[in-house]
Design an enzyme around this catalytic site. Structure first.
Site, short mmCIF file in Angstrom:
data_model
loop_
_atom_site.label_atom_id
_atom_site.label_comp_id
_atom_site.label_asym_id
_atom_site.label_seq_id
_atom_site.Cartn_x
_atom_site.Cartn_y
_atom_site.Cartn_z
N LYS A 62 4.93 -3.01 4.01
CA LYS A 62 3.61 -3.27 4.09
C LYS A 62 2.58 -2.74 4.99
CE LYS A 62 0.53 -7.60 3.94
NZ LYS A 62 -0.24 -7.23 2.70
N LYS A 108 4.71 -0.82 -6.04
CA LYS A 108 5.62 -2.03 -6.41
C LYS A 108 5.01 -3.33 -7.34
CE LYS A 108 6.50 -2.40 -2.05
NZ LYS A 108 6.17 -1.06 -1.54
N ALA A 119 -9.04 -10.52 -4.51
CA ALA A 119 -8.31 -11.65 -3.97
C ALA A 119 -7.22 -11.20 -2.94
CB ALA A 119 -7.60 -12.39 -5.17
N PRO A 120 -7.14 -11.75 -2.00
CA PRO A 120 -6.01 -11.45 -1.08
C PRO A 120 -4.52 -11.91 -1.45
CG PRO A 120 -7.33 -13.49 -0.05
CD PRO A 120 -8.01 -12.82 -1.27
N ASN A 121 -4.74 -12.96 -2.43
CA ASN A 121 -3.41 -13.29 -3.09
C ASN A 121 -3.56 -13.79 -4.54
OD1 ASN A 121 -0.96 -14.19 -3.66
ND2 ASN A 121 -0.60 -14.59 -1.33
N PHE A 122 -2.90 -13.06 -5.66
CA PHE A 122 -3.04 -13.39 -6.94
C PHE A 122 -2.07 -14.62 -7.43
CE2 PHE A 122 -5.94 -9.91 -7.07
CZ PHE A 122 -6.91 -10.21 -7.77
N HIS A 131 6.66 -10.43 5.53
CA HIS A 131 6.55 -9.62 4.21
C HIS A 131 7.52 -8.37 4.24
CE1 HIS A 131 2.56 -11.38 3.81
NE2 HIS A 131 2.55 -10.91 2.52
N ASP A 160 -3.06 11.76 -9.61
CA ASP A 160 -3.61 11.91 -10.76
C ASP A 160 -5.03 12.19 -10.62
OD1 ASP A 160 -1.12 11.67 -11.57
OD2 ASP A 160 -1.48 9.39 -12.19
N GLY A 186 -6.99 -5.70 -6.00
CA GLY A 186 -5.65 -6.59 -5.27
C GLY A 186 -5.37 -5.99 -3.99
P1 NAP Z 1 3.06 0.48 -2.89
O1 NAP Z 1 4.25 -0.13 -3.34
O2 NAP Z 1 2.99 1.11 -1.57
O3 NAP Z 1 1.92 1.02 -4.07
C1 NAP Z 1 0.88 1.52 -3.73
C2 NAP Z 1 0.75 2.62 -4.98
O4 NAP Z 1 -0.80 3.13 -4.96
C3 NAP Z 1 1.72 3.77 -4.78
O5 NAP Z 1 2.27 4.13 -6.01
C4 NAP Z 1 0.87 4.82 -4.27
O6 NAP Z 1 1.28 6.18 -4.70
C5 NAP Z 1 -0.28 4.63 -5.00
N1 NAP Z 1 -1.62 5.22 -4.39
C6 NAP Z 1 -1.85 5.55 -3.22
N2 NAP Z 1 -3.06 6.12 -3.18
C7 NAP Z 1 -3.62 6.09 -4.43
C8 NAP Z 1 -5.02 6.43 -4.87
N3 NAP Z 1 -5.90 7.02 -4.07
N4 NAP Z 1 -5.03 6.30 -6.27
C9 NAP Z 1 -4.11 5.86 -6.86
N5 NAP Z 1 -3.08 5.41 -6.58
C10 NAP Z 1 -2.96 5.53 -5.16
O7 NAP Z 1 2.50 -1.05 -2.48
P2 NAP Z 1 2.29 -2.52 -3.39
O8 NAP Z 1 3.22 -3.23 -2.60
O9 NAP Z 1 2.34 -2.12 -4.79
O10 NAP Z 1 1.12 -3.11 -2.84
C11 NAP Z 1 -0.29 -2.38 -3.12
C12 NAP Z 1 -1.38 -3.09 -2.32
O11 NAP Z 1 -1.58 -4.40 -3.07
C13 NAP Z 1 -1.36 -3.15 -0.92
O12 NAP Z 1 -2.29 -3.21 -0.26
C14 NAP Z 1 -0.45 -4.53 -0.73
O13 NAP Z 1 -0.96 -5.43 0.46
C15 NAP Z 1 -1.54 -5.53 -1.80
N6 NAP Z 1 -0.90 -6.51 -2.38
C16 NAP Z 1 -1.65 -7.43 -2.98
C17 NAP Z 1 -1.40 -8.69 -3.41
C18 NAP Z 1 -2.44 -9.68 -3.90
O14 NAP Z 1 -2.08 -10.73 -4.35
N7 NAP Z 1 -3.62 -9.52 -3.80
C19 NAP Z 1 0.06 -8.88 -3.74
C20 NAP Z 1 0.80 -7.92 -3.55
C21 NAP Z 1 0.55 -6.74 -2.73
P3 NAP Z 1 2.44 6.86 -3.54
O15 NAP Z 1 3.35 6.15 -3.45
O16 NAP Z 1 2.44 8.21 -4.19
O17 NAP Z 1 1.35 7.03 -2.25
#
Ligand code: NAP
Length: 213
Positions: free
Chosen positions: A130, A11, A96-99, A126, A34, A70
């Site tokens: 999550k 996402k 960063a826990p939040n960007f 959330h 990949d 992230g």
């Molecule tokens: P998401 O929609 O579940 O996306 C995660 C992606 O990573 C999926 O496409 C997943 O593929 C892929 N993935 C899983 N294992 C992997 C690997 N070993 N190598 C490469 N890609 C891999 O989650 P999201 O909402 O985008 O959030 C991702 C992370 O960022 C979470 O930990 C969330 O809490 C965090 N986050 C942080 C912030 C911030 O500001 N720091 C903001 C939002 C979210 P599959 O679907 O095939 O498993």
């Protein structure tokens, strides 16, 4: 920069990839299954899952690639190991826990409010997919407040990322709230982190706060 984007199909990754490209970065998208090679890149960005991020990040750092993390839900042990590897290799890692800039301001304003109204509780809300709870942002906010601050986690469809910090005083309540309505909110913070990577010391730096002053 040539940027390796781990979690490009997720996402956040799906919102981030095109915006990195628009900003002039050359993006190599990487999904879960990949094969990927850190060489030939200037930086990596990881938005994957807590159980995948440490191995991804350590592989990048071992190859000498500066990395922006992230992904939330990494343990203290994960972060200590990442910091130690980054220092050993003389490579920069930023997490960063939040960007979202608004969320960083929410944390700063909460710390200010707590100086005058120390009784606080946090409600973080959330989307239902999550993986980690409480959120990284809620834990980071609690760390900046006095005492043990209770955190309440809500996971429901329709939500993106939201947090309220409630301060109770005699006959009054102060609420500081931040809402993320789309993943676009995280893009400027990630672009800022990439821009600032060359200015950071080797090892792990945590929190967008460190880049804003
Ligand atoms: P998401 O929609 O579940 O996306 C995660 C992606 O990573 C999926 O496409 C997943 O593929 C892929 N993935 C899983 N294992 C992997 C690997 N070993 N190598 C490469 N890609 C891999 O989650 P999201 O909402 O985008 O959030 C991702 C992370 O960022 C979470 O930990 C969330 O809490 C965090 N986050 C942080 C912030 C911030 O500001 N720091 C903001 C939002 C979210 P599959 O679907 O095939 O498993």
């Amino acid at each position: 920069m040539r940027v390796l984007l781990l979690g490009a199909g997720g996402k956040v990754g799906a919102a981030l990839g095109p915006r990195l490209a628009e900003s002039g970065h050359e993006v190599t998208p990487v999904g879960r299954d990949d094969d990927w090679d850190p060489s030939g890149h200037d930086a990596a960005v990881d938005f994957t899952r807590p159980d995948a991020a440490r191995a991804n990040v350590e592989r990048c750092l071992a190859a000498g690639l500066a990395t922006v993390v992230g992904t939330t839900g990494l343990t203290a042990d994960d972060l200590a190991s990442i910091d130690s590897l980054a220092r050993d290799r003389g490579v920069v890692c930023f997490a960063a826990p939040n960007f979202a800039i608004g969320a960083v301001l929410m944390m700063r304003l909460s710390a200010l409010a707590a100086e005058h109204m120390p009784r606080a509780e946090i409600i973080e809300l959330h989307h239902e997919t999550k993986v980690d709870a409480p959120s990284g942002t809620a834990k980071a906010t609690a760390k900046r407040l006095p005492g043990e601050v209770p955190i309440h986690s809500v996971r429901l469809p329709g939500l993106v990322a939201h947090q309220e910090v409630l301060f109770g005083g005699e006959g009054q309540l102060l609420t500081i709230r931040h809402d993320t309505f789309s993943r676009e909110a995280f893009v400027p913070g990630v672009l800022l982190a990439l821009e600032r990577l060359p200015t950071l010391d080797p090892g792990l730096t945590v929190g967008l706060d460190a880049l804003l002053d």
